[in-house]
Write an enzyme that holds these catalytic residues in place. Structure first.
Site, mmCIF file in Angstrom:
data_model
loop_
_atom_site.group_PDB
_atom_site.id
_atom_site.type_symbol
_atom_site.label_atom_id
_atom_site.label_comp_id
_atom_site.label_asym_id
_atom_site.label_seq_id
_atom_site.Cartn_x
_atom_site.Cartn_y
_atom_site.Cartn_z
ATOM 1 N N SER A 251 0.830 -1.202 0.000
ATOM 2 C CA SER A 251 0.000 0.000 0.000
ATOM 3 C C SER A 251 0.863 1.251 0.000
ATOM 4 C CB SER A 251 -0.901 -0.007 1.232
ATOM 5 O OG SER A 251 -0.106 -0.064 2.383
ATOM 6 N N GLY A 287 -2.947 -0.361 -4.165
ATOM 7 C CA GLY A 287 -1.776 0.126 -3.431
ATOM 8 C C GLY A 287 -1.262 1.484 -3.874
ATOM 9 N N PRO A 330 -7.571 -0.024 -6.848
ATOM 10 C CA PRO A 330 -7.228 1.095 -5.963
ATOM 11 C C PRO A 330 -8.321 1.344 -4.924
ATOM 12 C CG PRO A 330 -8.111 1.926 -8.029
ATOM 13 C CD PRO A 330 -8.022 0.425 -8.173
ATOM 14 N N GLY A 331 -7.916 1.644 -3.703
ATOM 15 C CA GLY A 331 -8.883 2.010 -2.656
ATOM 16 C C GLY A 331 -8.566 3.411 -2.167
ATOM 17 N N ARG A 332 -7.430 3.499 -1.446
ATOM 18 C CA ARG A 332 -6.980 4.764 -0.868
ATOM 19 C C ARG A 332 -6.937 5.906 -1.895
ATOM 20 N NH1 ARG A 332 -3.175 4.438 3.129
ATOM 21 N NH2 ARG A 332 -2.990 2.268 2.473
ATOM 22 N N ARG A 373 -5.024 4.834 12.099
ATOM 23 C CA ARG A 373 -3.859 4.602 11.227
ATOM 24 C C ARG A 373 -2.550 5.028 11.891
ATOM 25 N NH1 ARG A 373 -2.896 6.884 6.929
ATOM 26 N NH2 ARG A 373 -1.775 5.138 6.033
ATOM 27 N N TYR A 377 -0.182 1.996 12.263
ATOM 28 C CA TYR A 377 0.904 1.897 11.276
ATOM 29 C C TYR A 377 1.976 2.975 11.440
ATOM 30 C CZ TYR A 377 -3.010 -0.294 8.717
ATOM 31 O OH TYR A 377 -4.086 -1.043 8.342
ATOM 32 N N CYS A 404 -7.860 6.659 26.395
ATOM 33 C CA CYS A 404 -7.009 6.370 27.530
ATOM 34 C C CYS A 404 -5.825 5.524 27.083
ATOM 35 C CB CYS A 404 -7.851 5.633 28.573
ATOM 36 S SG CYS A 404 -7.170 5.821 30.187
ATOM 37 N N GLU A 405 -4.941 6.138 26.315
ATOM 38 C CA GLU A 405 -3.884 5.398 25.626
ATOM 39 C C GLU A 405 -2.838 6.435 25.213
ATOM 40 O OE1 GLU A 405 -3.044 1.809 24.737
ATOM 41 O OE2 GLU A 405 -5.218 1.872 24.929
HETATM 42 C C1 LIG Z 1 -6.191 -7.381 -2.384
HETATM 43 C C2 LIG Z 1 -6.235 -5.914 -2.180
HETATM 44 N N1 LIG Z 1 -6.639 -5.137 -3.203
HETATM 45 C C3 LIG Z 1 -6.693 -3.788 -3.067
HETATM 46 C C4 LIG Z 1 -6.339 -3.167 -1.894
HETATM 47 C C5 LIG Z 1 -6.434 -1.676 -1.807
HETATM 48 O O1 LIG Z 1 -5.228 -1.069 -1.491
HETATM 49 P P1 LIG Z 1 -5.104 0.506 -1.537
HETATM 50 O O2 LIG Z 1 -6.223 1.075 -0.757
HETATM 51 O O3 LIG Z 1 -3.779 0.772 -0.899
HETATM 52 O O4 LIG Z 1 -5.171 0.897 -2.975
HETATM 53 C C6 LIG Z 1 -5.902 -3.946 -0.817
HETATM 54 C C7 LIG Z 1 -5.480 -3.300 0.425
HETATM 55 O O5 LIG Z 1 -4.802 -3.808 1.261
HETATM 56 C C8 LIG Z 1 -5.856 -5.363 -0.966
HETATM 57 O O6 LIG Z 1 -5.459 -6.133 0.049
#
Ligand SMILES: Cc1ncc(COP(=O)(O)O)c(C=O)c1O
Length: 484
Positions: A251, A287, A330-332, A373, A377, A404-405
């Site tokens: 990622s 990623g 892609p997610g992030r 996060r 991380y 409380c951390e």
């Molecule tokens: C299999 C898979 N695909 C896609 C993603 C999305 O990653 P990102 O949000 O970093 O693009 C992840 C995140 O860990 C994943 O495990």
């Protein structure tokens, strides 16, 4: 050397002790203006109005907070849509240039609600899920089951049954055991399920670097040797159709080198498997990185798409094999930059060390329950005053939550206006991905609402939790007794 000035200074306060050691990390540059908004970190619509109040999607932060309270996750709809379009168009163009096609799956784990699933699919994306819950949100949003992919290392029989029964587009197999499970369900329901096999290709990428190992000690995917056996088994089982290999290397990746190495390794296995039949698809996962602070400099998506697809095309040409259709997840990079979390500052506290160095602790009314996060991380974020322009020199600050951390840190290192005070609104950008989706009720703190903004309008897309919501699950409270 970083200087920090508290609001009510002791006489010598602004004089930095000659032997003082700055607590600022090397990468953090003291800004000339601690109110400035670095464009790479904020949604394109972010600006300050005449009074210096932050606005997102033409909605002022103070107005949003009046309506919805704090903490509040604000999601800029146009930013999500624009990024989804950019991914769709860039990969489509890059693939067309090499006479193939590309599908982009939005990785729902980054943040999934029916609204977001609709936005991204309206912009041409498919949806990637990894649990029954994520699948149900996508289905409730009206996403075509054929446009959904299901991955994960431990899908239950119940999850597989639901996926096959609704006609899910593809299931990404993560272990040999799963092959038999999916085949049994498919045969029972009379379906032919398209499956991919996830491989662990030893490439692990994080931000600027990637690491390539022979074998990785982690839970996802199969070694090449195991994947070969798995594909052979899939090919002989009724009810299953093998469509391609899948990998995901990590990622917050900024460059193309990790993807290039990953593709090159997976193509080796892809070529070998062609001996047993056609393989129409290759999924290289997600990623793609975003800017969390002003020093982060991710490669523009058009360039990444062109370079990655070209690398795969060249790899295929070198092996003399046909270029398959490609898929990415892609997610992030779709939702991260679209999210801005608004908090109210509760207390500020100067902490001076023996070295003479000091740091301003700014406590906000959320924390690791809405943004895990940093604690999880060691992620870096940035922050800005949202309700006004601050004055006073930049003070080295750490934004912490109310939990409380001691590890309950939201923004580890940031320069904020030295006059930041209780009652101020603080905005933390780039919180659209892996914040709401990782949120918890730690310390019985209700999870905040998610509000979409666009063109001067706002609406709740995920309701915030109330204390009643929290108490409703406690079976010892009289109204709930007898409930399970
Ligand atoms: C299999 C898979 N695909 C896609 C993603 C999305 O990653 P990102 O949000 O970093 O693009 C992840 C995140 O860990 C994943 O495990």
């Amino acid at each position: 050397m970083a200087r920090s000035c508290p609001r009510i200074p002791p006489d010598d306060w602004c004089v930095v002790h000659p032997s003082a050691v700055s607590l600022a990390p090397e990468w953090l540059i003291a800004p000339e203006d601690p109110n400035a908004l670095a464009p790479s970190v904020w949604p394109a619509s972010a600006r300050r109005d005449r009074d210096g109040v932050l606005a997102i999607g033409d909605m002022s932060a103070t107005e949003l907070v009046r309506s919805y309270g704090t903490p509040l996750l604000v999601l800029d709809e146009e930013e999500v849509r624009a990024r989804a379009r950019a991914f769709h168009d860039s990969f489509a163009a890059a693939a067309a240039a090499h006479e193939t096609t590309a599908r982009v799956y939005y990785a729902g784990k980054a943040f999934l609600s029916t609204a977001v699933a609709r936005w991204v699919t309206e912009e041409g994306l498919n949806v990637d899920v990894c649990t029954r819950g994520e699948l149900e949100v996508a289905l409730a949003a009206g996403v075509e089951p054929a446009n959904i992919g299901f991955h994960g290392n431990n899908k239950s029989v119940d999850e597989i049954e639901r996926a096959v029964q609704v006609g899910i587009g593809s299931i990404i197999v993560d272990s040999a055991i799963e092959i038999e499970r999916i085949a049994a369900v498919a045969v029972r329901t009379g379906a032919v399920q398209r499956v991919l096999v996830r491989v662990n290709n030893g490439v692990h990428a994080e931000t600027h670097d990637f690491l390539a190992t022979a074998h990785e000690d982690q839970k996802f995917g199969m070694t090449f040797a195991d994947a070969e056996v798995a594909v052979a088994r899939i090919r002989e089982l009724p009810g299953l159709e093998f469509v391609g290999l899948h990998c995901h290397i990590g990622s917050q990746i900024f460059g193309v080198a990790g993807f290039r190495e990953s593709a090159s390794r997976v193509l080796e296995l892809h070529e070998k498997l062609l001996a047993g039949g056609d393989i129409p698809l290759l999924n290289l996962g997600g990623g793609f990185g975003i800017a969390y602070t002003s020093v982060d400099d991710p490669t523009p998506i058009e360039q990444l798409a062109a370079e990655i697809v070209t690398a795969v095309a060249e790899g295929c040409a070198a092996r003399g094999i046909a270029l398959p259709s490609l898929a990415f997840e892609p997610g992030r990079a779709i939702v991260g930059t679209a999210g801005v979390t608004l908090y109210e500052v509760g207390t500020t506290k100067e902490v001076r060390l023996d070295s003479g160095a000091s740091r301003l602790y700014v406590s906000v009314d959320g924390g690791m329950s809405d943004n895990a996060r940093t604690a999880l991380y060691g992620a870096q974020f940035s922050a800005r005053l949202a309700s006004r322009i601050g004055s006073g020199g930049p003070a080295l600050a750490r934004v912490v939550g109310k939990h409380c951390e001691s590890g309950d840190i939201v923004v580890d290192h940031e320069y904020l206006p030295a006059d930041i005070a209780p009652g101020d609104l603080l905005a933390v950008p780039a919180t659209g991905a892996y914040c709401a989706s990782l949120s918890s009720n730690y310390n019985h703190v209700p999870r905040p609402p998610v509000v979409a903004v666009s063109g001067g309008h706002s609406r709740v897309i995920v309701r915030g939790e109330s204390i009643d919501d929290l108490l409703a699950r406690d079976a010892g409270i009289s109204a709930n007794e007898g409930a399970r």
